[in-house]
Design a protein around this motif. Structure first.
Motif, PDB file in Angstrom:
ATOM      1  N   GLU A 192       0.806  -1.229   0.155  1.00 50.33           N
ATOM      2  CA  GLU A 192       0.161   0.209   0.084  1.00 50.33           C
ATOM      3  C   GLU A 192       0.902   1.317   0.000  1.00 50.33           C
ATOM      4  O   GLU A 192       0.505   2.267  -0.665  1.00 50.33           O
ATOM      5  CB  GLU A 192      -1.025  -0.047   1.225  1.00 50.33           C
ATOM      6  N   GLU A 229       3.115  10.185  -9.733  1.00 50.49           N
ATOM      7  CA  GLU A 229       2.211  10.479 -10.955  1.00 50.49           C
ATOM      8  C   GLU A 229       1.494  11.704 -10.697  1.00 50.49           C
ATOM      9  O   GLU A 229       1.568  12.594 -11.663  1.00 50.49           O
ATOM     10  CB  GLU A 229       1.021   9.195 -11.121  1.00 50.49           C
ATOM     11  N   ARG A 230       1.013  12.122  -9.683  1.00 56.09           N
ATOM     12  CA  ARG A 230       0.258  13.321  -9.462  1.00 56.09           C
ATOM     13  C   ARG A 230       1.389  14.411  -9.562  1.00 56.09           C
ATOM     14  O   ARG A 230       0.831  15.664 -10.358  1.00 56.09           O
ATOM     15  CB  ARG A 230      -0.227  13.323  -8.094  1.00 56.09           C
ATOM     16  N   SER A 290       2.233   1.868  -3.429  1.00 58.54           N
ATOM     17  CA  SER A 290       1.312   2.107  -4.369  1.00 58.54           C
ATOM     18  C   SER A 290       1.038   3.706  -4.100  1.00 58.54           C
ATOM     19  O   SER A 290       0.953   4.435  -5.072  1.00 58.54           O
ATOM     20  CB  SER A 290       0.065   1.264  -4.099  1.00 58.54           C
ATOM     21  N   MET A 291       1.013   4.086  -2.924  1.00 56.47           N
ATOM     22  CA  MET A 291       0.649   5.310  -2.626  1.00 56.47           C
ATOM     23  C   MET A 291       1.971   6.313  -3.100  1.00 56.47           C
ATOM     24  O   MET A 291       1.660   7.361  -3.518  1.00 56.47           O
ATOM     25  CB  MET A 291       0.540   5.564  -1.285  1.00 56.47           C
ATOM     26  N   GLN A 333       3.710   5.507  -5.617  1.00 62.99           N
ATOM     27  CA  GLN A 333       3.658   5.581  -7.021  1.00 62.99           C
ATOM     28  C   GLN A 333       2.490   6.760  -7.567  1.00 62.99           C
ATOM     29  O   GLN A 333       2.683   7.367  -8.530  1.00 62.99           O
ATOM     30  CB  GLN A 333       3.220   4.157  -7.532  1.00 62.99           C
ATOM     31  N   LYS A 334       1.391   6.557  -6.710  1.00 61.65           N
ATOM     32  CA  LYS A 334       0.415   7.577  -7.120  1.00 61.65           C
ATOM     33  C   LYS A 334       0.879   9.034  -6.926  1.00 61.65           C
ATOM     34  O   LYS A 334       0.285   9.999  -7.711  1.00 61.65           O
ATOM     35  CB  LYS A 334      -0.866   7.410  -6.362  1.00 61.65           C
ATOM     36  N   GLN A 377       2.056  15.025 -13.109  1.00 63.44           N
ATOM     37  CA  GLN A 377       0.916  15.784 -13.741  1.00 63.44           C
ATOM     38  C   GLN A 377       0.866  17.322 -13.485  1.00 63.44           C
ATOM     39  O   GLN A 377       0.437  17.997 -14.421  1.00 63.44           O
ATOM     40  CB  GLN A 377      -0.336  15.051 -13.102  1.00 63.44           C
TER      41      GLN A 377
END
Length: 152
Positions: free
Chosen positions: A34, A44-45, A37-38, A40-41, A48
């Motif tokens: 988890e 990505e943000r 995964s956080m 990685q997010k 962006q």
């Protein structure tokens, strides 16, 4: 084999340790997944957001360039307008609201709009050179018949 033998305790301890180890690994590996995964997010943000900042920056730069072009064109149009006014000797103030024609000299024989228009006597003043109010202003009756109400 005895139930109280040290080998039995060792085997039971090994099995219990194995079960506890597998359970804790499963628990901790889930939180690690988890967290990964956080992360990685989050990356990505952030990527962006960086792309959005770049696009907004280029957009604002484009707007600034367009605004600069508009200002340059407006200055060129104003200069052209001044040149045309000088060419046609236009000095009418009603046509030139914000146009600065101070650099244009009038010809000596040319009269301006103000010099051409005669001054009229206001309607509520008496005729003549006295300039006082007429005492019977509004009392004179130009109509022989009384006014009729409007018919609809």
């Amino acid at each position: 084999m005895d139930a109280s033998s040290p080998l039995t305790f060792a085997i039971i301890g090994f099995i219990v340790g194995l079960i506890v180890g597998l359970g804790s690994y499963r628990l901790f590996s889930k939180s690690q997944r988890e967290a990964a995964s956080m992360r990685q997010k989050l990356l990505e943000r952030e990527h962006q957001i960086a792309e959005m900042k770049n696009s907004v920056g280029s957009h604002l730069t484009g707007i600034y360039q367009r605004l600069s072009n508009i200002r340059d064109e407006a200055n060129q149009l104003e200069l052209q307008l001044k040149e045309d006014a000088a060419e046609w000797d236009i000095r009418d103030a009603s046509l030139q609201h914000n146009l600065d024609l101070s650099g244009i000299a009038a010809k000596p024989g040319q009269q301006t709009q103000d010099d051409k228009a005669p001054l009229a006597t206001p309607l509520d003043y008496a005729d003549g050179k006295g300039g006082t109010l007429s005492e019977d202003f509004g009392l004179k009756s130009h109509q022989a018949t009384p006014p009729q109400p409007p018919r609809y």
